[in-house]
Every structure is written in structure tokens, then in C-alpha cells.
Design a protein around this motif. Structure first.
Motif, mmCIF file in Angstrom:
data_model
loop_
_atom_site.group_PDB
_atom_site.id
_atom_site.type_symbol
_atom_site.label_atom_id
_atom_site.label_comp_id
_atom_site.label_asym_id
_atom_site.label_seq_id
_atom_site.Cartn_x
_atom_site.Cartn_y
_atom_site.Cartn_z
ATOM 1 N N GLN A 291 46.446 31.857 48.317
ATOM 2 C CA GLN A 291 44.998 31.982 48.145
ATOM 3 C C GLN A 291 44.662 33.149 47.194
ATOM 4 O OE1 GLN A 291 43.725 31.922 52.238
ATOM 5 N NE2 GLN A 291 41.945 33.179 51.680
ATOM 6 N N ILE A 292 45.311 34.276 47.431
ATOM 7 C CA ILE A 292 45.056 35.464 46.609
ATOM 8 C C ILE A 292 45.469 35.191 45.170
ATOM 9 C CG2 ILE A 292 45.713 37.878 46.213
ATOM 10 C CD1 ILE A 292 46.080 38.141 49.264
ATOM 11 N N GLN A 293 46.654 34.589 45.017
ATOM 12 C CA GLN A 293 47.153 34.305 43.667
ATOM 13 C C GLN A 293 46.209 33.365 42.918
ATOM 14 O OE1 GLN A 293 51.026 33.074 44.840
ATOM 15 N NE2 GLN A 293 51.810 35.177 44.857
ATOM 16 N N GLN A 294 45.708 32.365 43.632
ATOM 17 C CA GLN A 294 44.766 31.417 43.008
ATOM 18 C C GLN A 294 43.499 32.127 42.550
ATOM 19 O OE1 GLN A 294 43.765 28.095 45.536
ATOM 20 N NE2 GLN A 294 45.835 27.223 45.297
ATOM 21 N N ALA A 295 42.967 32.937 43.458
ATOM 22 C CA ALA A 295 41.722 33.655 43.139
ATOM 23 C C ALA A 295 41.914 34.556 41.922
ATOM 24 C CB ALA A 295 41.270 34.459 44.345
ATOM 25 N N LEU A 296 43.108 35.157 41.838
ATOM 26 C CA LEU A 296 43.390 36.028 40.703
ATOM 27 C C LEU A 296 43.517 35.218 39.420
ATOM 28 C CD1 LEU A 296 45.969 38.595 42.165
ATOM 29 C CD2 LEU A 296 43.550 38.978 41.663
ATOM 30 N N ALA A 297 44.273 34.119 39.504
ATOM 31 C CA ALA A 297 44.514 33.296 38.321
ATOM 32 C C ALA A 297 43.204 32.721 37.778
ATOM 33 C CB ALA A 297 45.494 32.174 38.657
ATOM 34 N N ALA A 298 42.309 32.353 38.692
ATOM 35 C CA ALA A 298 41.036 31.750 38.274
ATOM 36 C C ALA A 298 39.991 32.807 37.928
ATOM 37 C CB ALA A 298 40.517 30.829 39.384
ATOM 38 N N ARG A 299 40.408 34.080 37.999
ATOM 39 C CA ARG A 299 39.518 35.215 37.745
ATOM 40 C C ARG A 299 38.286 35.197 38.639
ATOM 41 N NH1 ARG A 299 41.291 37.827 32.987
ATOM 42 N NH2 ARG A 299 39.453 39.162 33.037
ATOM 43 N N LYS A 300 38.479 34.684 39.885
ATOM 44 C CA LYS A 300 37.371 34.681 40.848
ATOM 45 C C LYS A 300 37.271 36.027 41.554
ATOM 46 C CE LYS A 300 36.795 29.828 42.036
ATOM 47 N NZ LYS A 300 37.568 28.791 42.709
ATOM 48 N N GLN A 301 38.386 36.723 41.574
ATOM 49 C CA GLN A 301 38.397 38.039 42.227
ATOM 50 C C GLN A 301 39.224 38.991 41.368
ATOM 51 O OE1 GLN A 301 40.230 38.126 46.120
ATOM 52 N NE2 GLN A 301 38.808 39.664 46.851
ATOM 53 N N ASP A 302 38.786 40.235 41.308
ATOM 54 C CA ASP A 302 39.572 41.193 40.529
ATOM 55 C C ASP A 302 40.731 41.693 41.383
ATOM 56 O OD1 ASP A 302 38.983 44.183 41.511
ATOM 57 O OD2 ASP A 302 37.197 42.922 41.810
ATOM 58 N N PRO A 303 41.822 42.118 40.750
ATOM 59 C CA PRO A 303 43.028 42.496 41.517
ATOM 60 C C PRO A 303 42.805 43.656 42.475
ATOM 61 C CG PRO A 303 43.312 42.910 39.152
ATOM 62 C CD PRO A 303 42.039 42.165 39.300
#
Ligand SMILES: Nc1nc2c(ncn2[C@@H]2O[C@H](COP(=O)(O)OP(=O)(O)O)[C@@H](O)[C@H]2O)c(=O)[nH]1
Ligand SMILES: [Mg+2]
Length: 342
Positions: A291-303
Motif C-alpha cells: 500500500q505504501i509503495q503504491q501510494a509513493l509510486a503514484a505520488r499520492k503521498q510524500d515519502p
């Protein structure tokens, strides 16, 4: 298990080399047995004098270490050698080469050699040099020689475990300039110009002196000793310089400061390693990573907020498991203390 470890540590203290090897393996593996072992070892540490030898590959560090070990043994010292070589993890040729080159030492009574693979390349973990030194110290080794290749931050950290740092330079390799770049000049207590049988030793000495004159003034000026390690030349002078440095460290208070900094640094390193490990394990167990990796890849959440959110989630799970009267268990969060401890 605790009783087994106590027996192991007792055997190590009685001079059993197999027990020492086993303890060093536990330490390299990390984990709860390592922690328990170190607890048992620690009261018996603080006696050994630790000498770090660093420099470029091929500078003659292993040859020097072997000669230093021989000289120390002839003064009735019990010598331990730790060879940390990041260029040769596990099965590298250099490791084997070191074994062969130092086999004089291996055959010598009172000398114990251990190669430690640097984990830098494999998992970002610094090798547990400080902990390995505790083990050798508790086992009654008077002098511990730590050989490392002098490149990169990791090695600078390793070398800080030493009471005295010897930086090995070689004529004709443009070493003095390299040394300055790698920050090696700052950590040297003693310089050795090894392979002084090569041309250019005098020039290197001059260059080094002029570089040193630019540096900060301290009450300790690093001496420059010339050696031909392969012929055993200059070894007594080098040991005399180590002894001088030890005397200065003791009288100036530098020794106490350096040792307490090392303990602080080891404490902080373990704290960050252990916390990272626990948070990652939590993420793994709760299947949070995809989930975290997806959010990061899609730029939905900053690291940064992703990491903060994960930490918050980890702490929340800890709160519920440690609370003396836990709130009604949440679904999929029924974590116990046992599961979480290493
Ligand atoms: N000519 C010369 N060769 C040396 C000297 N010291 C070491 N060597 C040789 O240099 C090579 C590398 O030595 P080694 O100790 O493995 O270097 P390390 O990689 O720094 O540990 C070996 O072939 C040694 O025999 C020296 O003072 N003079
Ligand atoms: Mg070597």
C-alpha cells in the motif's frame, strides 16, 4: 538458553577459542542471543588496547598487522586481530589472501584472527566491530588490532572503535592527497609510510608534514613512521609511537573521551538499527508495505508523511500491546509482547 550462553561466555573467559568464535558469530548475526551475550561480556571489558590500521588496498596493512602482532607477542601480549574488509564480503579473494598472508599470526600462540565481512554492501548495516572488540576484550586479549580499508564513512566509523589509529600510506601513489579527501588525515593518530623501500618516501613525508601544518593544532602531533612491513623494518618504532600515543591519551583525558564517544555511538547505532528493524517488521506483519509503495509510486503521498504515518501506526500497536489494561482488541491487531520482542 540463558544458561547455555552463560556457559559459552564462561568458556570464552577461560580462553577457549572455539567459544570465542561462536560468540563472534552470534554477535555478527545480531538478535537476542547477541544482546544477552554482550550483557554477560560487558562487565569484563575495558582492559584491552585497540589499535586500528587503515589505508588503501595493497598498502601493506595485513603485512603490518602480522608484524605488529609478532612484536606484541614477543612482549608477552595476547593479541587479537579483526580484519574488516568491505571489498571482500564472505568469499572474496582478498579475504583468503589475508588468511594466507597472516598465517604467521595464525600459527603463533596467543594470536586470534577473525575476518569480519562488512555488511555495508549487503544490507547497509555496519559490521558489529565495537561488539566484536568487547568479546576479544572479555576473552583477555591485551591488544586488539583492527584492519580496515580506509575508504568511505563506514570505515571511518569502524576505525573510531580504536584507541590509536594508524593510517598507512605508500610512496608514489598520490596517497597524501587521497587521504585528505577521505577525511583520513583527521582520524590519524600515527602515520606510517609503508613500503619505504620504494622511491618517494622522503617526498611523501614532506608532503604530509606540510598538509599537517595546515591542520588544527592539537597537543598531539601525529608522528610519521617509516616501515618496510615485508621485511619487518620500522615495527619497533611504530609500536613505540603507539605507546607514546597511549600515554598522551591517558594523561590528556583523550582516551576517556574517545571511549565514551564510542559507547554513545554504539548505543545510537543500535537504537536506530533496532527501531528500523521493528518498524519494518510491523509493516511486514500488517501487510502495509504494498500500500505504501503504491501510494509513493503514484505520488499520492510524500515519502516523509508515509514514514511518519507508519511510525504512528507502529506506536499505536505498541501502546495497545503494552497497556496494562488494554482497550478492546482491534481487529487484526491482537499483537502480543512475545511476538514483538526479538
Ligand atoms: N616492497 C614492499 N612490499 C610490501 C611491503 N609491505 C607489504 N608489501 C607487499 O604488498 C602487498 C600487499 O600487502 P597487504 O599486506 O596484503 O596489503 P593490504 O591490502 O593493505 O592488507 C603484498 O604483496 C605484500 O607482501 C613493504 O614494506 N615493501
Ligand atoms: Mg589486508
Amino acid at each position: 538458553m540463558t544458561r547455555d550462553l552463560q556457559l559459552l561466555v564462561d568458556n570464552l573467559r577461560a580462553g577457549n577459542m572455539r567459544a570465542l568464535s561462536r560468540v563472534l558469530s552470534l554477535i555478527e548475526d545480531g538478535g537476542i542471543d547477541s544482546t544477552r551475550c554482550l550483557e554477560l561480556l560487558y562487565p569484563h571489558t575495558g582492559r584491552a588496547s585497540v589499535i586500528g590500521i587503515t589505508g588503501a588496498p595493497g598498502a601493506g596493512k595485513s603485512t603490518l598487522v602480522d608484524q605488529l602482532a609478532a612484536a606484541l607477542v614477543s612482549k608477552n601480549k595476547k593479541v587479537g586481530i579483526l580484519a574488516v574488509d568491505p571489498t571482500s564480503p564472505f568469499t572474496g579473494g582478498a579475504l583468503l589472501g589475508d588468511r594466507i598472508r597472516m598465517n604467521h599470526s595464525a600459527a603463533r600462540e596467543g594470536v586470534f584472527i577473525r575476518s569480519m565481512a562488512s555488511r555495508g554492501a549487503l544490507g547497509g548495516l555496519a559490521p558489529r566491530t565495537a561488539e566484536a572488540i568487547f568479546a576479544l576484550d572479555a576473552a583477555g586479549y591485551d591488544s586488539i588490532l583492527v584492519e580496515t580499508v580506509g575508504v568511505g564513512q563506514g570505515e571511518v566509523e569502524i576505525i573510531r572503535t580504536s584507541d590509536t589509529v594508524i593510517v598507512v600510506l605508500v610512496p608514489g601513489m598520490g596517497d597524501s592527497v587521497q587521504a585528505l579527501k577521505a577525511g583520513i588525515l583527521e582520524i590519524a593518530d600515527i602515520f606510517t609510510i609503508n613500503k619505504a623501500d620504494y622511491e618517494g618516501a622522503a617526498r611523501l613525508r614532506k608532503e604530509l608534514l606540510s598538509l599537517l601544518s595546515l591542520g588544527e593544532k592539537s597537543s598531539w602531533q601525529p608522528p610519521i613512521v617509516q616501515t618496510v612491513a615485508s621485511e619487518g623494518k620500522g615495527i619497533d618504532e611504530l609500536l613505540a609511537a603507539v605507546e607514546e600515543h597511549r600515554k598522551w591519551s591517558d594523561s590528556s583525558g583523550a582516551a576517556v573521551t574517545r571511549r565514551s564517544q564510542l559507547l554513545q555511538q554504539t548505543f545510537e547505532r543500535h537504537l536506530s538499527e533496532e527501531l528500523l528493524c521493528r518498524v519494518k517488521r510491523h509493516a511486514d506483519e500488517q501487510h502495509l508495505l504494498p500500500q505504501i509503495q503504491q501510494a509513493l509510486a503514484a505520488r499520492k503521498q510524500d515519502p516523509i508523511s508515509a514514514a511518519d504515518a507508519l511510525i504512528a501506526d507502529f506506536l499505536k500497536s505498541r501502546d495497545s500491546s503494552f497497556s496494562p489494561s488494554p482497550p478492546a482488541p482491534k481487529k487484526k491487531r491482537g499483537k502480543t509482547k512475545q511476538q514483538d520482542s526479538r
